[in-house]
Design a protein around this motif. Structure first.
Motif, short mmCIF file in Angstrom:
data_model
loop_
_atom_site.label_atom_id
_atom_site.label_comp_id
_atom_site.label_asym_id
_atom_site.label_seq_id
_atom_site.Cartn_x
_atom_site.Cartn_y
_atom_site.Cartn_z
N UNK A 1 0.82 -1.21 0.00
CA UNK A 1 0.00 0.00 0.00
C UNK A 1 0.85 1.26 0.00
N UNK A 2 2.16 1.10 0.09
CA UNK A 2 3.05 2.25 0.11
C UNK A 2 4.31 1.92 -0.69
N UNK A 3 5.05 2.97 -1.06
CA UNK A 3 6.30 2.76 -1.80
C UNK A 3 7.29 2.01 -0.91
N UNK A 4 7.93 1.02 -1.49
CA UNK A 4 8.89 0.21 -0.74
C UNK A 4 10.25 0.30 -1.41
N UNK A 5 11.34 0.11 -0.66
CA UNK A 5 12.67 0.08 -1.27
C UNK A 5 12.78 -1.05 -2.29
N UNK A 6 13.48 -0.78 -3.38
CA UNK A 6 13.65 -1.79 -4.43
C UNK A 6 15.13 -1.88 -4.81
N UNK A 7 15.58 -3.09 -5.15
CA UNK A 7 16.92 -3.27 -5.68
C UNK A 7 16.90 -3.01 -7.18
N UNK A 8 17.85 -2.17 -7.65
CA UNK A 8 17.99 -1.87 -9.06
C UNK A 8 19.44 -2.06 -9.47
N UNK A 9 19.72 -1.90 -10.75
CA UNK A 9 21.10 -2.02 -11.23
C UNK A 9 21.97 -0.90 -10.69
N UNK A 10 21.37 0.20 -10.24
CA UNK A 10 22.13 1.30 -9.64
C UNK A 10 22.27 1.14 -8.13
N UNK A 11 21.60 0.17 -7.56
CA UNK A 11 21.68 -0.05 -6.13
C UNK A 11 20.30 0.02 -5.50
N UNK A 12 20.28 0.27 -4.21
CA UNK A 12 19.03 0.30 -3.47
C UNK A 12 18.29 1.60 -3.72
#
Length: 711
Positions: free
Chosen positions: A429-440
């Motif tokens: 229901x809210x924005x959560x941290x995500x892993x990407x190619x640039x990092x967290x």
């Protein structure tokens, strides 16, 4: 005697008149060699037996060497026999007088074989020169006395001297790098001249005319006649400066290599570098001549005898090609070490059987690998068996691994999770941290979140995020979930209870304030019905004391903090109430308040407020008798946790009998009791300038009820 030496000489001998070149006497060896009878021979002239082949100047050139009676000539010339056979002779002639005429006696030595051998060698040299001039080899031909008689174009390029500069020169013409190099050349020359060697190979250094130092490899071959006499020597020269440098570089690499390198003939060490000594813990002398089995335990870890196993892998390297395998070695002190061996056969000579081995000490590497394996196993067990739900995602936020607790918490099977986006699986229901190619994406690593299980039930969770970087690049991320649904429920219930208590406490303070206001109002009504001034004063003092407490409760229920009183606001409000109540109509009395930002809890604020009330009231009542104006200063200062309160006036000062009055005065008694309740120190100072009363106490969160009982 001379006649016998002439006649019996085994070599041809003849005498000719120098002026006419007429042969006047021959011996039997001459008759046999040239095929003439004696009478025929005495009719010959010198030119009849000597060929003119190769003589450019004709007769004069042929006989020029015989006409000077003072020269003893030794030369190689071509002669002709009666039947036309050509052969080569070495002649030596001496001037004599024969029958009163100038003559020459000539001794003949047949050198046909030698000359023909030289001619063949020259022809071979000329033919070889055609090939050598187009090859990297330079060629030099030396006479039997080691004088240069031929010099190829290629050798000029290598050494830097032209043919004209070196013809007739000996090896001493060249500038050698050292006396040792010159000695080597001298030794090889002596061996060839003495017939001890026919072929030699030497490496030397010489300087070119331009000063450049070059390395040369010289191959020499002796040419001899049928009598094994040295005719000439041919040397082939190659420049090996580059090879020498490469060899020196290789030698340095060999000695300075991080890995141990050794050379074996069969299974015997014949060379090794320093690193082998470091690995085995001994010197080169202790290694060379030994075998691999001498530096190995009796058995390898797989149970095979070291000696037998070593011979097998060496044979394989010689017959099948390179071999790479692990090996357990034993140092000189008995310490066992793990190594990795690379074997490769190499050719050094015609016999073969040479093996090069590279030894790498992998003891630490194996230990590190074992530690890594243990760490991986510990991590695997920690991850899989952890009581907290754990998930690993890649840089696309897709699930790569989950543990059993994660499956149990969210109700998913592992196969339903792998390769899927984590947020899409659990919902949010809210924005959560995500892993990407640039990092967290999102920097909060600990947070309370809500996610959904497989059945759609909302879960309250505590999320810990651990991004993993390698060389500053993200490679994965870990999420650790702790179910805090029960705690959140308890927290909500507790907050609801606290909210209720907050409202209740505010209501209590409000009601206390109202009740105190009613009491104050009753006292006010009582004062209106009392005519006795003294009694009215008592009622008024009590009314002000009640108001000072009522103000405290009023401020508490109006404050966000129900336990703390802002003393600045409180004192200013209290002063206004007292001034409005006590200020005489015919006098001008000013009250100034100086208070820094400080707060007190209710159990210190009430006694402090009552004291301030008593002190200000006393100043209004007693300080300005006989005066039309006055000033009262009230200070409440907090410094380093100590509260200092001072009430100062510029009145008439305390009465002379103040000490007697304080024993019976209710106000003074109240002040002293309130000071004791605060654990404060009371200080009284008076004079013609007025009166100052102060007290100090340590700020604290004092528990318990008010001090009314003590007062």
């Amino acid at each position: 005697m001379e006649q016998e030496l002439f006649e019996l000489n085994p070599n041809p001998v003849f005498i000719f008149e120098l002026d006419s070149l007429q042969i006047v006497k021959v011996n039997q060896a001459f008759i046999k060699k040239y095929g003439y009878r004696e009478k025929e021979a005495l009719k010959l002239r010198l030119t009849d037996i000597q060929s003119s082949n190769g003589v450019a100047g004709g007769l004069d050139e042929m006989t020029s060497g015989y006409k000077n009676p003072e020269i003893i000539r030794e030369d190689s010339v071509e002669h002709i026999s009666k039947d036309g056979e050509h052969f080569y002779v070495m002649i030596s002639s001496h001037p004599i007088t024969f029958k009163n005429k100038r003559a020459r006696i000539v001794f003949i030595h047949d050198v046909t074989d030698r000359v023909e051998a030289e001619q063949k060698a020259q022809k071979a040299f000329d033919e070889l020169s055609q090939h050598v001039n187009n090859s990297p080899l330079g060629m030099i031909k030396w006479s039997s006395s080691f004088e240069i008689i031929e010099w190829s174009d290629r050798i000029s390029e290598i050494i830097g001297y032209s043919r004209e500069e070196v013809l007739g020169k000996t090896p001493y013409f060249f500038q050698f790098y050292s006396e040792d190099d010159l000695q080597i050349v001298e030794n090889e020359m002596s061996a060839i001249q003495a017939g001890e060697k026919n072929k030699t190979r030497t490496d030397i250094k010489i300087y070119r005319p331009d000063g450049k130092l070059i390395d040369l490899r010289v191959h020499a071959s002796a040419i001899r006649d049928n009598n094994d006499q040295l005719i000439s020597t041919i040397t082939f020269v190659e420049e090996i400066t580059r090879q020498k440098r490469m060899r020196l570089r290789y030698q340095r690499l060999f000695e300075n290599a991080n890995d141990g390198i050794f050379l074996m003939k069969g299974d015997t060490f014949i060379a090794c570098n320093q690193q082998v000594c470091n690995i085995f813990g001994c010197t080169k002398d202790e290694i060379l001549g030994q075998t691999p089995a001498d530096f190995s335990p009796e058995y390898q870890p797989d149970g095979n005898p070291s000696l037998e196993q070593a011979r097998k892998v060496i044979d394989k390297a010689l017959t099948e090609g390179p071999q790479v395998f692990p090996w357990r070695h034993q140092k000189k002190d008995g310490t066992l070490i793990d190594t990795e061996i690379s074997l490769n056969s190499i050719s050094l000579d015609e016999d073969g059987g040479y093996v090069q081995a590279i030894v790498r000490d992998v003891t630490k590497q194996n230990k590190d690998q074992e530690e890594l394996r243990r760490s991986e196993e510990l991590f695997r067990k920690l991850f899989l068996e952890a009581p907290s739900a754990m998930v690993m995602v890649d840089t696309q936020n897709k699930v790569t691994k989950v543990n059993q607790s994660f499956e149990q918490l969210f109700g998913f099977e592992k196969d339903e999770l792998l390769g899927r986006d984590l947020d899409q699986i659990l919902g949010s229901d809210e924005d959560a941290p995500r892993m990407t190619e640039e990092g967290l994406k999102g920097q909060e690593l600990y947070m309370d979140i809500q996610r959904y299980n497989k059945e759609g039930e909302k879960l309250d969770l505590l999320l810990s995020i651990i991004p993993v970087y390698l060389d500053d690049k993200p490679i994965a991320g870990f999420g650790i979930y702790v179910d805090i649904s029960d705690q959140k429920r308890y927290e909500r219930e507790l907050k609801r209870s606290l909210d209720e208590k907050q409202v209740l406490l505010e209501e209590i303070h409000h009601r206390v304030k109202n009740n105190l206001a009613i009491v104050s109002g009753l006292l006010q009504m009582q004062m209106l019905s009392v005519e006795e001034p003294r009694l009215t004063s008592y009622l008024q003092d009590s009314q002000l004391r009640i108001k000072s407490m009522a103000i405290v409760h009023e401020m508490l229920y109006q404050s966000e903090k129900l336990s703390q009183i802002n003393m600045d606001s409180y004192v200013k409000k209290l002063v206004r109430v007292i001034s409005n109540t006590l200020s005489p109509e015919n006098k001008n009395i000013q009250v100034e308040v100086k208070c820094n930002e400080c707060t007190l809890n209710i159990n210190q604020a009430i006694p402090c407020a009552l004291n301030i009330n008593e002190l200000i009231t006393n100043s209004f009542e007693y300080a300005f008798k006989g005066r039309q104006k006055g000033l009262i200063e009230v200070k409440v200062i907090e410094k380093e946790g100590v509260i200092t309160v001072e009430v100062k006036d510029d009145g008439v000062g305390l009465a002379d009998n103040f000490d007697e009055l304080r024993k019976t005065s209710l106000g003074i008694s109240l002040i002293e009791n309130l000071v004791k309740q605060l654990d404060a120190n009371l200080d009284i100072d008076t004079g013609e300038w007025g009166t100052a009363i102060s007290f100090s106490f340590n700020k604290a969160d004092v528990g318990g009820s008010s001090s009314s009982g003590r007062v």
